[in-house]
Every structure is written in structure tokens, then in C-alpha cells.
Design a protein around this motif. Structure first.
Motif, PDB file in Angstrom:
ATOM      1  N   CYS A   1       0.828  -1.208   0.000  1.00 30.88           N
ATOM      2  CA  CYS A   1       0.000   0.000   0.000  1.00 30.88           C
ATOM      3  C   CYS A   1       0.864   1.260   0.000  1.00 30.88           C
ATOM      4  O   CYS A   1       2.077   1.198   0.200  1.00 30.88           O
TER       5      CYS A   1
ATOM      6  N   HIS B   1      -3.896   3.655   0.637  1.00 27.67           N
ATOM      7  CA  HIS B   1      -4.429   3.198  -0.643  1.00 27.67           C
ATOM      8  C   HIS B   1      -3.824   1.842  -0.983  1.00 27.67           C
ATOM      9  O   HIS B   1      -2.613   1.644  -0.865  1.00 27.67           O
TER      10      HIS B   1
ATOM     11  N   LEU C   1      -5.907   2.781  -7.385  1.00 28.43           N
ATOM     12  CA  LEU C   1      -5.777   2.590  -5.950  1.00 28.43           C
ATOM     13  C   LEU C   1      -7.089   2.844  -5.242  1.00 28.43           C
ATOM     14  O   LEU C   1      -7.881   3.673  -5.644  1.00 28.43           O
ATOM     15  N   THR C   2      -7.299   2.120  -4.196  1.00 22.47           N
ATOM     16  CA  THR C   2      -8.492   2.289  -3.386  1.00 22.47           C
ATOM     17  C   THR C   2      -8.088   2.351  -1.925  1.00 22.47           C
ATOM     18  O   THR C   2      -7.044   1.860  -1.537  1.00 22.47           O
ATOM     19  N   THR C   3      -8.904   2.973  -1.109  1.00 19.74           N
ATOM     20  CA  THR C   3      -8.526   3.176   0.282  1.00 19.74           C
ATOM     21  C   THR C   3      -8.533   1.874   1.039  1.00 19.74           C
ATOM     22  O   THR C   3      -9.270   0.953   0.728  1.00 19.74           O
TER      23      THR C   3
ATOM     24  N   ARG D   1     -14.262   1.565  -0.434  1.00 19.13           N
ATOM     25  CA  ARG D   1     -14.051   1.887  -1.850  1.00 19.13           C
ATOM     26  C   ARG D   1     -14.853   3.120  -2.225  1.00 19.13           C
ATOM     27  O   ARG D   1     -15.909   3.363  -1.690  1.00 19.13           O
TER      28      ARG D   1
END
Length: 641
Positions: free
Chosen positions: A421, A549, A621-623, A641
């Protein structure tokens, strides 16, 4: 001179084709086998045990007066970094495709990259002697999933048997070749319209467009039996461009591989683009401009490398003497900045040393591995006393473990692999520490402002104070410390995509008591700035806040063809595509030709065409929650997301 790369999806037959090319050129008397572990390019014990290529290898063979430096590359996606480093030094490529499996996932990734870099590429459909081999169907797959700009050069008979043979296509204008070539050549089109077309004109256009990577000739054959290899050799000689470069120009070379010699010395594999390099020459290399003396040169010729006192432009050489050389470094004048063409590693694991493994020896071994493969990306957590490595996949982790055991005698294990991440700031934060103001214990004034930046921009350092306000070495100490500190953010991940601006600066000049020497307690040093900068930056980062992310690869599925059926607007007896899950209904096309649901004339790329929405893209990227929640003993929460 021609520097040629062999690329393919794993198990398509790259190494076997390399053996066959060397045998056809008379370099080797007996063809090695991947299964028997006696091929020329798979030299590592681990490669012979597993039957896969792990490291790129260079061999050479003569071809009618032309020396071909052939680079065999790994096909497994876990070792895509080896392929990436080779692409920048190639004059041409042979992309191998299995006649049984057809176009595979890695084939598409490689072809897109070759097209983006405009590297001349020949396609070789291998394994026509295997049961289930296809010819026309594979050509259709290539046109649909790789590129429509292909020119079949031969056709095959006896598919699926040891008697499979290839036959030249009758005439350059056959099988739609003319349509492909005239799409990029107005002169050829005019000759066709005026009925003045000749075979020589067609062949010249084919050569020119192949060398410009506009079209891709397709050969078929079998590396196991040798069928079609002669035609491929002819295509390599006539269609791919020879290496160029001015031997009398300034020295310019690029390092694409770093290995270790028998005595532990570094050996750099470099492609010469310009000039001539001689033994005992002192040359600058790397981004920092360090200098080193060349103590040994080996050039490739007739299957192996031989000692030489010089290497000229166009050739590939093994160089010794450059102790701090790294993969991607330029020697002499740099050509272009080294950049990544594939997605970076998206996985990470912690190396766990065995009970009797010294941490110093482990760190040294991992550092040497990282020199050979910079994308391993060592990261040391001082607080936890842990070392993490970046990975592309589980096979790469097994290879690192076996390499540490076999070559360094270190028994190590690994924790569970987790996504790699990053942290990005969500706001703006500012902090400062001033000389002689509590709680600052250092003789340095530093103020920093941290702001978000566009995704993919990395870390930028800027000055809002005058450059002459203090010695440049102090500014450099602050910038270097900023980048080091951002390797680990508030949640334990690297902080990226931000701008750090220095807003305050101050120092005490060099001074001492009367009639005494320099007194550190009264004068600022670089250590003061390196000490106070992390305190200021972490406070600014805390005020800005960060969000974690997780890398995410978009994926898609390619719908297999369904049986043909009449298509109507609402006929329940027709054989439609299944409806969307959970609807309990079936969808039918509204007009011919029949399409999958959701595919309209404006929706380009259905059924896996080159514009398909499921095509590979760089990771978005997503949290994700913080790193501490992802320890082996804790269950990872569901990402938001």
C-alpha cells in the motif's frame, strides 16, 4: 550486429527456440532440453531444477556475416522486471506464441509494451507438432487480441503431428498482406491503383514497415522438430534492423543486468549505443556521476563471451571494475532516463531470519539481490527491526528463499504476503522548529509545508526561502531527510504524491570561543538539520492527515463464443446470452449480428477486441485501513471503496 530478444508467455517455448536457433547456426552440436536442465541459457541451478527461466541470459550466433546477440528472457509474470530491463537495449524481438494455447495473458501485456516502445517484432507460432495445434484460429486470435497489422509469411500442414511442416505463403500479396501494407504506404497504394505493383516493391514496403514496428510478420513452426526455424532465421536477417551507433562518438551505454563474478565482484551487462570503451578507461556512470575504471571487458560472439580490450557501439559487453554500478545506470553520456514500462510490484512480505542467521549477513545478501533486481525494493523498519521485500508473486518469493539458502547459506522464512500500500495526504499541514526554542534540541531552524499532489507525481521538494539563506549542504540535508522520512508515514506505508515546501530556515554559522578551535555546540552542522527535519515533517504530516491506498488491478472476462442461433427481439425459443446475475431473466439481442448484453455499436471492444474494457491498465488505488490492522495475527478488514 543485431541485438535480439526472445519474449513469450511462460511455457510457450522461448528457451527451446533459443536452443534450436543456436543449433541451426552451428554454435552447439546438441540441442539442450528444458526438462533435462541442460540448455545453454538456463545456467542457474534453480532454473534447471524448476524448468523455468528466472534470469535473462545473453548468447550469440553468426547469421550470414551478422553477429546476433540473443537475449532469452523469463516468461513467468513474477519475473517481468527482467524483461523490462532488456527492452531498452534491443534492436528487435521475436514474440513466441503457442499454437495450442494461443494468445495468453502475458502475451498481451508484452505485445502492448512492444507496440508502445515501437520495437520491431516478429511473431513465431510455436509447437505446431503438438496435439491440438491450430493455425488459422491462432491467426484470428492474434488479429483480435494483439494487433490486426500482421503479415503471415508461411502456412503449416500436418498440424498436431511430428510430420508438421511449413510452406511459404505464395506471393507477398496473399492473405490480405496488400491491405495491411497499403494502410501505411501511399506509394504502394498508388502502384496498386496504377497496376505497376511488383514483388520487389511489396518486399521493400514490408521491410520498411516491419523495422518501423507498423506491421508484424508471422512465422509458424516447431522448436522441437526445427520446422519453420529456417524461415524465421531468414526473417530475422532481412526484416529486423541492425544495430547502429557511431563508434567514434562519445561513450554512451546502458546497463541492463548486474551479476556477481566468482570472486564476488560486480559484473555489468551493458549495451553500447555510441563510442568505444577500452580497458582501463575511466568513465562516469549513474545519476550521481560517479567515476570508475574499466578493469575487464568481454564481448559476445559465436555462442559465448570472450575477453577483449575494447567494445564498440552496437555491441553488448560484460564489464568489470564499476563497483557501485546498478541496473539502469548510464555509462558515459546518458541517452534517456530509465523508466518503468510495466506495473511496479504490488505485494510485500517480511523476511524472517532463521534462529542462527546473523541479521548483518542477511541484510548484505538482500542488498546484493536488490542490486541485481532493483524492484525487489528493500524496506527496513527500524522500530520493528524487520526487513520487507517487494514482490510480483509467490513464485518470486520461493526463488528468493532458495537463492538465499543455496548461494548465501542463509535459512529464512517469510510472513504472509500482503498488498503493498501507499499513503497519500488528504489535506495541507505545516510545522516548524526554531533554534533555541523548546522543544527543539538542534541548532537548526526548519519549517515545512506538506500538500497533496496529483496521483502518480511522486514526491516534490521545493523552497520558499532564498537559496542563499544558508549553505547549500544544509538544504541538501533537509531534502534527503524529507525523502527518507516519507518512506514510512503515519500508518507505516510509504507516503507519495505530495509536495513538501521549506518555509523557514536558519542556522548558526561556524564559530568558537576565543582562541579555540571549532565548537560544535555553538555552530550548526548537517547533523542538526538531519535531526530536526523528521520532527517537523511528521508533525506536518499529522496535521495534514493521510489515507492508505491499496493497489487494484482492473480485470475483465472474455466471453467464450456461443453457438450461433437466430436472433430476434423477444423470441423465448432463441438461444440468447445469459442475463445478468440476480435478474432471473434472459437478455436477447435486438438486431443482428448477435451481441452480448450491454454491447452496442458504440461500445467498442466487446468479445475481447483490442479496445476491450478488460484490457490491462496500470494499477489504480483504493482506500484501505492502516498497516497495523494487516498483521498476520489480525484479520484484514474489508477495504472501503
Amino acid at each position: 550486429m543485431l541485438n535480439l530478444g526472445i519474449l513469450a508467455h511462460v511455457d510457450a517455448g522461448k528457451t527451446s527456440l533459443t536452443e534450436r536457433l543456436l543449433h541451426s547456426a552451428g554454435v552447439i552440436d546438441e540441442i539442450g532440453s528444458v526438462d533435462d536442465g541442460n540448455t545453454r541459457t538456463d545456467t542457474l541451478a534453480l532454473e534447471r531444477q524448476r524448468g523455468i527461466t528466472i534470469k535473462s541470459a545473453v548468447v550469440s550466433f553468426p547469421l550470414d556475416g551478422v553477429t546476433v546477440n540473443l537475449i532469452d528472457t523469463p516468461g513467468h509474470p513474477d519475473f517481468i522486471a527482467e524483461v523490462e530491463r532488456v527492452l531498452g537495449v534491443l534492436d528487435g524481438v521475436v514474440l513466441v506464441i503457442s499454437a495450442v494455447e494461443g494468445v495468453q495473458a502475458q502475451t498481451r501485456v508484452l505485445m502492448r509494451t512492444l507496440q508502445r516502445l515501437r520495437i520491431p517484432t516478429l511473431l513465431f507460432v510455436n509447437k505446431i507438432d503438438r496435439s491440438g495445434a491450430r493455425h488459422d484460429a491462432v491467426l484470428r486470435e492474434i488479429r483480435a487480441r494483439l494487433t490486426p497489422a500482421i503479415v503471415p509469411m508461411v502456412t503449416a500442414t500436418g498440424l498436431g503431428t511430428r510430420a508438421a511442416r511449413v510452406i511459404p505463403v505464395p506471393g507477398p500479396a496473399a492473405a490480405g498482406t496488400l491491405d495491411v501494407l497499403t494502410g501505411h504506404d501511399d506509394v504502394l497504394l498508388a502502384a496498386y491503383v496504377e497496376n505497376t505493383l511488383t514483388d520487389a516493391l511489396l518486399h521493400g514496403s514490408l521491410v520498411a514497415q516491419t523495422r518501423e514496428a507498423l506491421v508484424h510478420p508471422v512465422y509458424v513452426g516447431s522448436a522441437a522438430t526445427g520446422a519453420g526455424v529456417g524461415a524465421l532465421l531468414s526473417g530475422i536477417q532481412t526484416l529486423l534492423p541492425a544495430a547502429d551507433g557511431d563508434a567514434d562518438g562519445p561513450v554512451s551505454a546502458t546497463v541492463f543486468k548486474v551479476d556477481r563474478g566468482l570472486a564476488g565482484e560486480k559484473v555489468a551487462y551493458a549495451r553500447m549505443f555510441s563510442g568505444t570503451l577500452r580497458t582501463r578507461d575511466r568513465v562516469p556512470f549513474g545519476a550521481a556521476g560517479a567515476e570508475g575504471r574499466i578493469t575487464g571487458i568481454s564481448v559476445f560472439g559465436h555462442g559465448t563471451d570472450t575477453r577483449a580490450d575494447r567494445v564498440a557501439a552496437g555491441r553488448i559487453a560484460r564489464l568489470t571494475g564499476l563497483g557501485d554500478i546498478r541496473v539502469g545506470d548510464a555509462i558515459g553520456e546518458p541517452r534517456t532516463a530509465y523508466e518503468h514500462v510495466f506495473a511496479p510490484p504490488t505485494l510485500e512480505t517480511v523476511v524472517v531470519p532463521g534462529p542462527d542467521v546473523p541479521r548483518g549477513a542477511l541484510h548484505l545478501a538482500l542488498t546484493q539481490l536488490a542490486e541485481q533486481d532493483p524492484l525487489i525494493g528493500l524496506r527496513h523498519d527500524e522500530r520493528r527491526r524487520e526487513t520487507s521485500v517487494s514482490l510480483y508473486g509467490e513464485v518470486q518469493k520461493e526463488v528468493i528463499q532458495a537463492t538465499l539458502a543455496d548461494e548465501y547459506g542463509l535459512d529464512v522464512g517469510f510472513r504472509e504476503t500482503t498488498p503493498l500500500c501507499v499513503e497519500r495526504p488528504v489535506g495541507t499541514g505545516q510545522a516548524a522548529e526554531f533554534i533555541k526554542k523548546d522543544p527543539n534540541p538542534f541548532l537548526a531552524t526548519v519549517g515545512l509545508r506538506l500538500e497533496p499532489a496529483p496521483v502518480g507525481s511522486g514526491v516534490a521538494f521545493r523552497l520558499e526561502v532564498e537559496l542563499g539563506a544558508m549553505p547549500y549542504a544544509f538544504f541538501k540535508a533537509v531534502e534527503d531527510t524529507v525523502r527518507e522520512t516519507l518512506d514510512q508515514g503515519l500508518h507505516g506505508w510509504q507516503v507519495t504524491d505530495c509536495v513538501v515546501t521549506m518555509t523557514h530556515s536558519g542556522y548558526w554559522p561556524r564559530q568558537s570561543h576565543a582562541h579555540q578551535g571549532f565548537d560544535k555546540s555553538m555552530s550548526s552542522t548537517g547533523a542538526d538539520f538531519r535531526g530536526v527535519t523528521p520532527l517537523v515533517l511528521i508533525e506536518a504530516l499529522r496535521r495534514a492527515g493521510t489515507r492508505v491506498h491499496e493497489p487494484m488491478h482492473p480485470s475483465g472476462s472474455r466471453r467464450p463464443p456461443t453457438p450461433s442461433a437466430p436472433c430476434c427481439r423477444s423470441s423465448p425459443s432463441s438461444r440468447p446470452y445469459p442475463g445478468r446475475p440476480g435478474t432471473g431473466r434472459r437478455s436477447v439481442c435486438s438486431k443482428a449480428p448477435c451481441r452480448p448484453p450491454g454491447c452496442t455499436p458504440s461500445n467498442r471492444g466487446c468479445r475481447g477486441s483490442p479496445g476491450a474494457r478488460g484490457s490491462w491498465r496500470a494499477p489504480s488505488l483504493t482506500t484501505l485501513p492502516s498497516r497495523t490492522a494487516r498483521s498476520p495475527s489480525a484479520r484484514a478488514p474489508t477495504p472501503t471503496r
